[in-house]
Design a protein around this motif. Sequence first.
Motif, PDB file in Angstrom:
ATOM      1  N   GLU A 397      71.295 -18.385 -58.741  1.00 52.67           N
ATOM      2  CA  GLU A 397      71.374 -19.606 -59.537  1.00 52.67           C
ATOM      3  C   GLU A 397      70.974 -19.369 -60.994  1.00 52.67           C
ATOM      4  OE1 GLU A 397      68.815 -22.205 -57.425  1.00 52.67           O
ATOM      5  OE2 GLU A 397      70.245 -22.569 -55.789  1.00 52.67           O
ATOM      6  N   GLY A 398      70.538 -18.171 -61.333  1.00 51.01           N
ATOM      7  CA  GLY A 398      70.146 -17.857 -62.694  1.00 51.01           C
ATOM      8  C   GLY A 398      68.742 -18.284 -63.061  1.00 51.01           C
ATOM      9  N   ASP A 399      67.919 -18.653 -62.077  1.00 47.69           N
ATOM     10  CA  ASP A 399      66.542 -19.093 -62.347  1.00 47.69           C
ATOM     11  C   ASP A 399      65.623 -17.880 -62.190  1.00 47.69           C
ATOM     12  OD1 ASP A 399      64.136 -20.372 -62.624  1.00 47.69           O
ATOM     13  OD2 ASP A 399      64.555 -21.955 -61.147  1.00 47.69           O
ATOM     14  N   GLU A 400      65.503 -17.091 -63.258  1.00 48.08           N
ATOM     15  CA  GLU A 400      64.715 -15.871 -63.198  1.00 48.08           C
ATOM     16  C   GLU A 400      63.237 -16.144 -62.990  1.00 48.08           C
ATOM     17  OE1 GLU A 400      65.823 -12.900 -63.004  1.00 48.08           O
ATOM     18  OE2 GLU A 400      67.924 -13.518 -63.224  1.00 48.08           O
ATOM     19  N   GLU A 401      62.737 -17.223 -63.576  1.00 44.96           N
ATOM     20  CA  GLU A 401      61.313 -17.545 -63.418  1.00 44.96           C
ATOM     21  C   GLU A 401      60.983 -17.832 -61.959  1.00 44.96           C
ATOM     22  OE1 GLU A 401      58.007 -20.748 -65.082  1.00 44.96           O
ATOM     23  OE2 GLU A 401      60.049 -20.740 -65.893  1.00 44.96           O
ATOM     24  N   ARG A 402      61.849 -18.615 -61.333  1.00 42.21           N
ATOM     25  CA  ARG A 402      61.614 -18.918 -59.904  1.00 42.21           C
ATOM     26  C   ARG A 402      61.771 -17.663 -59.063  1.00 42.21           C
ATOM     27  NH1 ARG A 402      61.271 -23.105 -56.482  1.00 42.21           N
ATOM     28  NH2 ARG A 402      62.174 -22.873 -54.409  1.00 42.21           N
ATOM     29  N   ALA A 403      62.716 -16.814 -59.413  1.00 42.68           N
ATOM     30  CA  ALA A 403      62.926 -15.580 -58.661  1.00 42.68           C
ATOM     31  C   ALA A 403      61.695 -14.685 -58.753  1.00 42.68           C
ATOM     32  CB  ALA A 403      64.166 -14.854 -59.181  1.00 42.68           C
ATOM     33  N   ASN A 404      61.118 -14.574 -59.954  1.00 41.70           N
ATOM     34  CA  ASN A 404      59.908 -13.763 -60.101  1.00 41.70           C
ATOM     35  C   ASN A 404      58.739 -14.344 -59.327  1.00 41.70           C
ATOM     36  OD1 ASN A 404      61.231 -11.959 -61.771  1.00 41.70           O
ATOM     37  ND2 ASN A 404      60.735 -13.109 -63.633  1.00 41.70           N
ATOM     38  N   ALA A 405      58.629 -15.687 -59.327  1.00 44.11           N
ATOM     39  CA  ALA A 405      57.556 -16.322 -58.574  1.00 44.11           C
ATOM     40  C   ALA A 405      57.697 -16.038 -57.077  1.00 44.11           C
ATOM     41  CB  ALA A 405      57.549 -17.824 -58.853  1.00 44.11           C
ATOM     42  N   CYS A 406      58.932 -16.059 -56.590  1.00 43.77           N
ATOM     43  CA  CYS A 406      59.155 -15.777 -55.163  1.00 43.77           C
ATOM     44  C   CYS A 406      58.817 -14.323 -54.845  1.00 43.77           C
ATOM     45  CB  CYS A 406      60.606 -16.087 -54.796  1.00 43.77           C
ATOM     46  SG  CYS A 406      61.024 -17.849 -54.809  1.00 43.77           S
ATOM     47  N   HIS A 407      59.154 -13.416 -55.751  1.00 42.08           N
ATOM     48  CA  HIS A 407      58.817 -12.006 -55.518  1.00 42.08           C
ATOM     49  C   HIS A 407      57.308 -11.799 -55.489  1.00 42.08           C
ATOM     50  CE1 HIS A 407      62.676 -10.073 -55.297  1.00 42.08           C
ATOM     51  NE2 HIS A 407      63.101 -10.634 -56.439  1.00 42.08           N
ATOM     52  N   ARG A 408      56.622 -12.490 -56.407  1.00 45.20           N
ATOM     53  CA  ARG A 408      55.154 -12.375 -56.411  1.00 45.20           C
ATOM     54  C   ARG A 408      54.552 -12.939 -55.130  1.00 45.20           C
ATOM     55  NH1 ARG A 408      55.902 -13.933 -61.843  1.00 45.20           N
ATOM     56  NH2 ARG A 408      55.408 -16.101 -61.298  1.00 45.20           N
ATOM     57  N   ALA A 409      55.100 -14.052 -54.645  1.00 43.77           N
ATOM     58  CA  ALA A 409      54.597 -14.629 -53.384  1.00 43.77           C
ATOM     59  C   ALA A 409      54.839 -13.684 -52.210  1.00 43.77           C
ATOM     60  CB  ALA A 409      55.283 -15.972 -53.129  1.00 43.77           C
ATOM     61  N   ALA A 410      55.990 -13.015 -52.215  1.00 43.59           N
ATOM     62  CA  ALA A 410      56.269 -12.052 -51.152  1.00 43.59           C
ATOM     63  C   ALA A 410      55.319 -10.875 -51.220  1.00 43.59           C
ATOM     64  CB  ALA A 410      57.723 -11.581 -51.251  1.00 43.59           C
ATOM     65  N   GLY A 411      55.019 -10.415 -52.414  1.00 42.11           N
ATOM     66  CA  GLY A 411      54.107  -9.286 -52.579  1.00 42.11           C
ATOM     67  C   GLY A 411      52.682  -9.623 -52.239  1.00 42.11           C
ATOM     68  N   ALA A 412      52.313 -10.902 -52.344  1.00 41.84           N
ATOM     69  CA  ALA A 412      50.946 -11.307 -52.064  1.00 41.84           C
ATOM     70  C   ALA A 412      50.652 -11.397 -50.567  1.00 41.84           C
ATOM     71  CB  ALA A 412      50.658 -12.643 -52.746  1.00 41.84           C
ATOM     72  N   ILE A 413      51.671 -11.405 -49.733  1.00 45.21           N
ATOM     73  CA  ILE A 413      51.464 -11.516 -48.294  1.00 45.21           C
ATOM     74  C   ILE A 413      51.029 -10.161 -47.767  1.00 45.21           C
ATOM     75  CG2 ILE A 413      52.551 -12.006 -46.070  1.00 45.21           C
ATOM     76  CD1 ILE A 413      54.445 -13.887 -47.543  1.00 45.21           C
ATOM     77  N   ASP A 414      49.921 -10.128 -47.020  1.00 49.55           N
ATOM     78  CA  ASP A 414      49.419  -8.862 -46.456  1.00 49.55           C
ATOM     79  C   ASP A 414      50.361  -8.366 -45.381  1.00 49.55           C
ATOM     80  OD1 ASP A 414      47.261  -9.013 -48.130  1.00 49.55           O
ATOM     81  OD2 ASP A 414      46.047 -10.142 -46.678  1.00 49.55           O
TER      82      ASP A 414
END
Length: 414
Positions: A397-414
Amino acid sequence: MRTVIWLVLLFAVAVVAALTLGDNQGLASFYWSGWRLDLSLNFFLLAALGIGFVVVSAMQAIDALVGLPARAREWRALQRERAAQSSMREAFTEYFAGRYSRANKAAQRAVAIRDEVEVLHDDHDFQVLAHVIAAGSLHRLQDRGRRDEMLQRAFRLGRKLGPSAADDGARLLAAEWALDDRDGPRAEALLAELQPGVARRTQALRLKMQAARMSRRPLEALHTARLLANHQAFTATAAQALLRALAFETLDAVHDADQLRRLWAQFDVADQRDPFVAARAARRAAALGAAEDARLWLRPLWDRLESLGADGRAQVALALVDAVAGIGPEWLPRVETVQRNHPTESAVQGAAGAVFAERQLWGKARRPLEQAATDTAVESRARRQAWRTLAHLAGEEGDEERANACHRAAGAID
């Protein structure tokens, strides 16, 4: 009552004697070399009875005197047999009381007594049991050399005398001790020597299952455990846990997709219908690049997802997430039906979202994926996958900010 009967019989004998002997005029005449001897018939009969009694008594006395040595030997043998039985009882008592040195000595004493003299009844099972108790005591004392010697003596007795319950018990115990020594091949060899009927007993099947697990043959152990479960050797909960654990071991041991397919075909139908086992197999197939086979194994369970329970549904749904690559459109109606029926189960919603995303139905995929990604009750790996899929959607959808936030949330999961 007995006294009355004797009095009646005595009265009857007296009456008969008075009637027959009281007025008897008969004579008994004997002739010898010109001599003649006349005796009253009553006297003759009484004398004959007396002489017969004396002769019989004399014969019995002579027989008792002649057989006295034999009876003395029998008495001595009986005393030795009683001593052997007493030593055997002592061996059992000491063995179960945990005094293994004393139990071994008592069993050895019982064997020695039976070997010293010829007993009245040659009870071979007694000798086998005495050797087994001695061997068991030595096993507890970690004296494997003498233990094996006693076992071999027991086996020789069993082979010489033919099959018996004592010999079967000795072999079962020997197999159990071999498993204690972590000697799986020896245990299997001992179990293979059992008679077919004995080999189907619960204890033999338990030992066979343990030997198969020790030898790294989980599939054989699984089949044996299934027999034990059918014989109700375990509680329902324990049987289910054991069967699943063995199925997991079997699945984790495969290294390619073809081997996994052959293994799945050898599974019992009950194992194939277990949602936990099917989910494990599907995940393994997806990891080996056989996602189509994984979905094929999951489809029967997905079609009856209502009857699996919450945990079973979660396992099947999470396995479908791993096997979603290349999923066809025929799955869409199935997924939509399950999604509507279980709106609060995040694992099911996550599976639906993964299927929609794979089919590029972005609008349908977002909401169930967000539900799965934010629910901490969902498996961490599935949550990470949901966040990554959401990041991909945001990128589309071209929402890079949301995409980065989702990547950070995925990385934060143990």
